[in-house]
Design an enzyme around this catalytic site. Structure first.
Site, PDB file in Angstrom:
ATOM      1  N   ASP A   1       0.842  -1.203   0.000  1.00 27.90           N
ATOM      2  CA  ASP A   1       0.000   0.000   0.000  1.00 27.90           C
ATOM      3  C   ASP A   1       0.874   1.249   0.000  1.00 27.90           C
ATOM      4  O   ASP A   1       0.678   2.162   0.812  1.00 27.90           O
ATOM      5  CB  ASP A   1      -0.943  -0.007   1.204  1.00 27.90           C
ATOM      6  N   LEU A   2       1.827   1.286  -0.903  1.00 30.34           N
ATOM      7  CA  LEU A   2       2.737   2.437  -0.967  1.00 30.34           C
ATOM      8  C   LEU A   2       2.016   3.610  -1.633  1.00 30.34           C
ATOM      9  O   LEU A   2       1.757   3.595  -2.833  1.00 30.34           O
ATOM     10  CB  LEU A   2       3.996   2.069  -1.752  1.00 30.34           C
TER      11      LEU A   2
END
Length: 244
Positions: free
Chosen positions: A166-167
């Site tokens: 979930d960058l």
């Protein structure tokens, strides 16, 4: 990493970073009673910011998101203690700290077993004087060197074989000293160590997700960001084998 085990509960902790009662540090009332709550933030639940004897910390209870989270808020299927989300995040953060990536230090993590399910909590370092990229870019542009520093931290993350699933720019912070930090490693993982001459599929996916996050927030929050200059500077920092 030290381990404390009691009835249906396991706690993992760094004894150099926590001297408080290890069985009480996951209870917000413990910190309220001592007057050591220094703030809070709302997400899926409340993250409490507390002042430990060693450093300011963030206390988070694991909660589910999405539609399923409306039915089952904070219980997860139990298989093994070391595969609980709290233990995995604690160990991953330790791995990144040892790899010199700027991430919060893990202080303590807990899992409590309830028959076939478990609940979990984690206590990590609070990055003082830091804001996420969304908040910063709503107010001002960032210079080339800062974007290069962001790219460099992402590269260090990838060099440590960590896939940040979930960058996005909510999970990248910049502190008062212009130091870049990466946060929120729940459900992230360490990938197999392979010798590659080009980016792997998961590394490319991380970068594409980050790029989409910038593009989304330009439309949603009108952040001050331009792809042809700012993303190029970030890629430059990512691709440098030696960062000065």
């Amino acid at each position: 990493m030290k381990t404390f085990t009691s009835h249906k509960q396991v706690i993992w902790y760094d004894e150099a970073l926590i001297t408080d009662s290890i069985e009480q540090v996951f209870d917000p009332e413990y910190w309220h009673a001592q007057g050591k709550v220094i703030g809070s933030a709302q997400g899926r639940g409340t993250t409490w910011f507390v002042q430990t004897e060693q450093l300011p910390a963030a206390l988070r209870h694991y909660r589910r998101g999405g539609l399923f989270g409306k039915l089952v808020k904070d219980h997860y299927w139990f298989t093994q203690w070391h595969k609980t989300r709290s233990c995995e995040e604690f160990q991953l953060l330790q791995h990144l700290v040892e790899a010199d990536v700027n991430v919060p230090k893990p202080i303590a993590a807990r899992a409590i077993k309830h028959t076939v399910c478990y609940q979990a909590d984690i206590l990590t370092q609070k990055i003082e004087g830091a804001e996420d990229l969304v908040s910063i870019l709503q107010k001002k542009h960032l210079d080339k060197s800062t974007y290069q520093a962001i790219g460099h931290q992402v590269r260090l993350l990838h060099n440590a074989n960590v896939n940040h699933t979930d960058l996005n720019i909510h999970n990248i912070l910049i502190d008062k000293d212009n130091k870049v930090w990466i946060i929120d490693f729940d459900k992230c993982r360490i990938e197999p160590n392979r010798v590659e001459h080009s980016l792997t599929a998961w590394q490319r996916a991380n970068l594409k997700r980050l790029l989409r996050s910038f593009q989304k927030e330009v439309k949603k929050r009108n952040i001050r960001w331009q792809k042809h200059t700012d993303w190029s500077a970030l890629e430059s920092g990512y691709n440098q084998s030696i960062f000065i």
